[in-house]
Write an enzyme that holds these catalytic residues in place. Structure first.
Site, PDB file in Angstrom:
ATOM      1  N   ASN A 133      -2.847   3.180  24.064  1.00 46.10           N
ATOM      2  CA  ASN A 133      -2.215   2.266  23.109  1.00 46.10           C
ATOM      3  C   ASN A 133      -1.498   1.184  23.917  1.00 46.10           C
ATOM      4  O   ASN A 133      -0.459   1.445  24.507  1.00 46.10           O
ATOM      5  CB  ASN A 133      -1.217   3.076  22.260  1.00 46.10           C
ATOM      6  CG  ASN A 133      -0.401   2.209  21.333  1.00 46.10           C
ATOM      7  OD1 ASN A 133      -0.670   1.021  21.166  1.00 46.10           O
ATOM      8  ND2 ASN A 133       0.615   2.818  20.727  1.00 46.10           N
ATOM      9  N   LYS A 187      -0.027  -1.344  22.756  1.00 47.29           N
ATOM     10  CA  LYS A 187       1.107  -1.894  21.996  1.00 47.29           C
ATOM     11  C   LYS A 187       1.068  -3.424  22.072  1.00 47.29           C
ATOM     12  O   LYS A 187      -0.006  -4.007  22.137  1.00 47.29           O
ATOM     13  CB  LYS A 187       2.432  -1.298  22.508  1.00 47.29           C
ATOM     14  CG  LYS A 187       2.370   0.230  22.554  1.00 47.29           C
ATOM     15  CD  LYS A 187       3.697   0.886  22.802  1.00 47.29           C
ATOM     16  CE  LYS A 187       3.520   2.411  22.817  1.00 47.29           C
ATOM     17  NZ  LYS A 187       4.770   3.122  22.972  1.00 47.29           N
ATOM     18  N   HIS A 199       2.197   5.129  13.794  1.00 46.72           N
ATOM     19  CA  HIS A 199       2.927   5.242  15.060  1.00 46.72           C
ATOM     20  C   HIS A 199       4.426   5.144  14.761  1.00 46.72           C
ATOM     21  O   HIS A 199       4.835   4.399  13.869  1.00 46.72           O
ATOM     22  CB  HIS A 199       2.497   4.136  16.028  1.00 46.72           C
ATOM     23  CG  HIS A 199       3.040   4.344  17.408  1.00 46.72           C
ATOM     24  ND1 HIS A 199       4.346   4.037  17.729  1.00 46.72           N
ATOM     25  CD2 HIS A 199       2.487   4.874  18.522  1.00 46.72           C
ATOM     26  CE1 HIS A 199       4.552   4.362  18.997  1.00 46.72           C
ATOM     27  NE2 HIS A 199       3.442   4.867  19.504  1.00 46.72           N
ATOM     28  N   GLU A 209       6.751   3.649  16.121  1.00 44.92           N
ATOM     29  CA  GLU A 209       7.305   2.283  16.198  1.00 44.92           C
ATOM     30  C   GLU A 209       7.051   1.535  14.891  1.00 44.92           C
ATOM     31  O   GLU A 209       7.866   0.718  14.474  1.00 44.92           O
ATOM     32  CB  GLU A 209       6.721   1.555  17.416  1.00 44.92           C
ATOM     33  CG  GLU A 209       7.330   2.098  18.707  1.00 44.92           C
ATOM     34  CD  GLU A 209       6.453   1.984  19.942  1.00 44.92           C
ATOM     35  OE1 GLU A 209       5.459   1.236  19.917  1.00 44.92           O
ATOM     36  OE2 GLU A 209       6.767   2.675  20.941  1.00 44.92           O
ATOM     37  N   GLU A 257       3.650  13.016  18.705  1.00 48.15           N
ATOM     38  CA  GLU A 257       4.412  12.175  19.625  1.00 48.15           C
ATOM     39  C   GLU A 257       5.902  12.315  19.336  1.00 48.15           C
ATOM     40  O   GLU A 257       6.434  11.610  18.463  1.00 48.15           O
ATOM     41  CB  GLU A 257       4.015  10.708  19.465  1.00 48.15           C
ATOM     42  CG  GLU A 257       2.552  10.441  19.764  1.00 48.15           C
ATOM     43  CD  GLU A 257       2.326   8.990  20.191  1.00 48.15           C
ATOM     44  OE1 GLU A 257       1.822   8.806  21.309  1.00 48.15           O
ATOM     45  OE2 GLU A 257       2.691   8.071  19.443  1.00 48.15           O
ATOM     46  N   GLY A 276       7.966   6.406  25.865  1.00 50.16           N
ATOM     47  CA  GLY A 276       8.484   5.341  26.726  1.00 50.16           C
ATOM     48  C   GLY A 276       9.769   5.694  27.454  1.00 50.16           C
ATOM     49  O   GLY A 276      10.442   4.815  27.989  1.00 50.16           O
ATOM     50  N   SER A 296       5.123   9.640  27.118  1.00 50.73           N
ATOM     51  CA  SER A 296       5.324   9.680  28.572  1.00 50.73           C
ATOM     52  C   SER A 296       4.268  10.500  29.317  1.00 50.73           C
ATOM     53  O   SER A 296       4.589  11.162  30.310  1.00 50.73           O
ATOM     54  CB  SER A 296       6.735  10.177  28.911  1.00 50.73           C
ATOM     55  OG  SER A 296       7.704   9.261  28.421  1.00 50.73           O
TER      56      SER A 296
HETATM   57  P1  PGA Z   1       4.233   6.150  26.292  1.00 53.42           P
HETATM   58  O1  PGA Z   1       3.853   5.789  24.771  1.00 53.42           O
HETATM   59  O2  PGA Z   1       3.029   6.822  26.901  1.00 53.42           O
HETATM   60  O3  PGA Z   1       4.524   4.816  26.927  1.00 53.42           O
HETATM   61  O4  PGA Z   1       5.413   7.051  26.237  1.00 53.42           O
HETATM   62  C1  PGA Z   1       3.106   6.690  23.987  1.00 53.42           C
HETATM   63  C2  PGA Z   1       2.855   6.120  22.613  1.00 53.42           C
HETATM   64  O5  PGA Z   1       3.759   5.481  22.050  1.00 53.42           O
HETATM   65  O6  PGA Z   1       1.755   6.271  22.066  1.00 53.42           O
END
Ligand code: PGA
Length: 250
Positions: free
Chosen positions: A9, A11, A93, A95, A163, A169, A208
């Site tokens: 992803n 983003k 997601h 976010e 997740e 992140g 992560s």
């Molecule tokens: P990350 O994000 O690997 O940067 O922690 C994962 C995600 O949001 O899908």
């Protein structure tokens, strides 16, 4: 046996110059025993699909609108995503749930629309840090699973990504036991709801995932792959994660 999946992803990162990373990834994995999916920002979907054509890398979007089309300025329909050559879409997601107030029923409606356009939905769920600390993780996951996954979902059309929001992140990763607990629980809940077909749903872990922790995470029997953010931006980071996934199911 479920086919494993490594989904990246991007983003809101990258421009057309970043497509060199996709090209490098496709060149590094001319054949793959895992499904590889890259989800770039929407303006790159068309070109990304052209670059990935003929390689094992599939292309996905990061969201779609729940309506087929209409007066929704700035939004992107599932049909447009498919028309751009993509085959997958990330939905729900955290976010988007946080910044765009997407509810479980919004995510479920989007998944139905994505399925109707022939897209595989990668539906995300996960608890906040406060919910984990209050020992509410499994209740939250049960609610999101029940609410976000349409009844018409099958293992062929739907992938589920666990997740934990506090792991996204942040560099913080749950222990292997915590991951196993949630993934086994999700499989159990899917079995209650979908019967034998529950075994065909791929369950990804996300939050992560890096080259140095991927192999450990992939030890869990009900972890069928990963949804990767930061470490999917560079082929040199994502490729070892794919290798670890392929080694785990070899
Ligand atoms: P990350 O994000 O690997 O940067 O922690 C994962 C995600 O949001 O899908």
């Amino acid at each position: 046996m479920r086919r494993t999946m490594a989904a990246g992803n991007w983003k809101m990162n990258g421009t057309s110059a970043s497509l060199a990373e996709l090209q490098a990834l496709a060149a590094t994995h001319p054949q793959a025993s895992a499904d590889i999916v890259i989800c770039p920002p929407a303006p790159l979907l068309f070109r990304a699909s052209e670059i990935a054509q003929g390689s094992p890398v599939a292309i996905g979007a990061q969201d779609c609108h729940e309506m087929k089309n209409g007066a929704y300025t700035g939004d992107i329909s599932a049909e447009m995503i498919a028309d751009a050559g993509a085959t997958h879409v990330i939905l729900g997601h955290s976010e988007r749930r946080a910044a765009h107030h997407e509810s479980d029923s919004d995510v479920r409606a989007k998944a139905r629309t994505a399925h109707a356009a022939g897209l595989t939905a990668i539906i995300c769920l996960g608890e906040t840090e406060a919910e984990r600390e209050a020992a509410n993780t499994l209740d939250i996951i049960a609610g999101q699973l029940a609410g976000s996954i349409p009844d018409s979902a099958t293992g062929a059309t739907t992938v589920i990504a666990y997740e934990p929001i506090w792991a996204i992140g942040t560099g913080k990763v749950p222990t292997l036991d915590q991951i196993i607990e949630v993934h086994d629980f999700m499989r159990e809940k899917l079995t209650t709801r979908f019967g034998a077909d529950a075994d065909t749903f791929r369950l990804l872990y996300g939050g992560s995932v890096k080259p140095d922790n991927a192999a450990t995470i992939f030890q869990a029997a009900n972890v069928d792959g990963a949804l990767v953010g930061g470490a999917s931006l560079k082929a040199s980071d994502f490729s070892p994660i794919i290798n670890a996934l392929e080694a785990s199911s070899a």
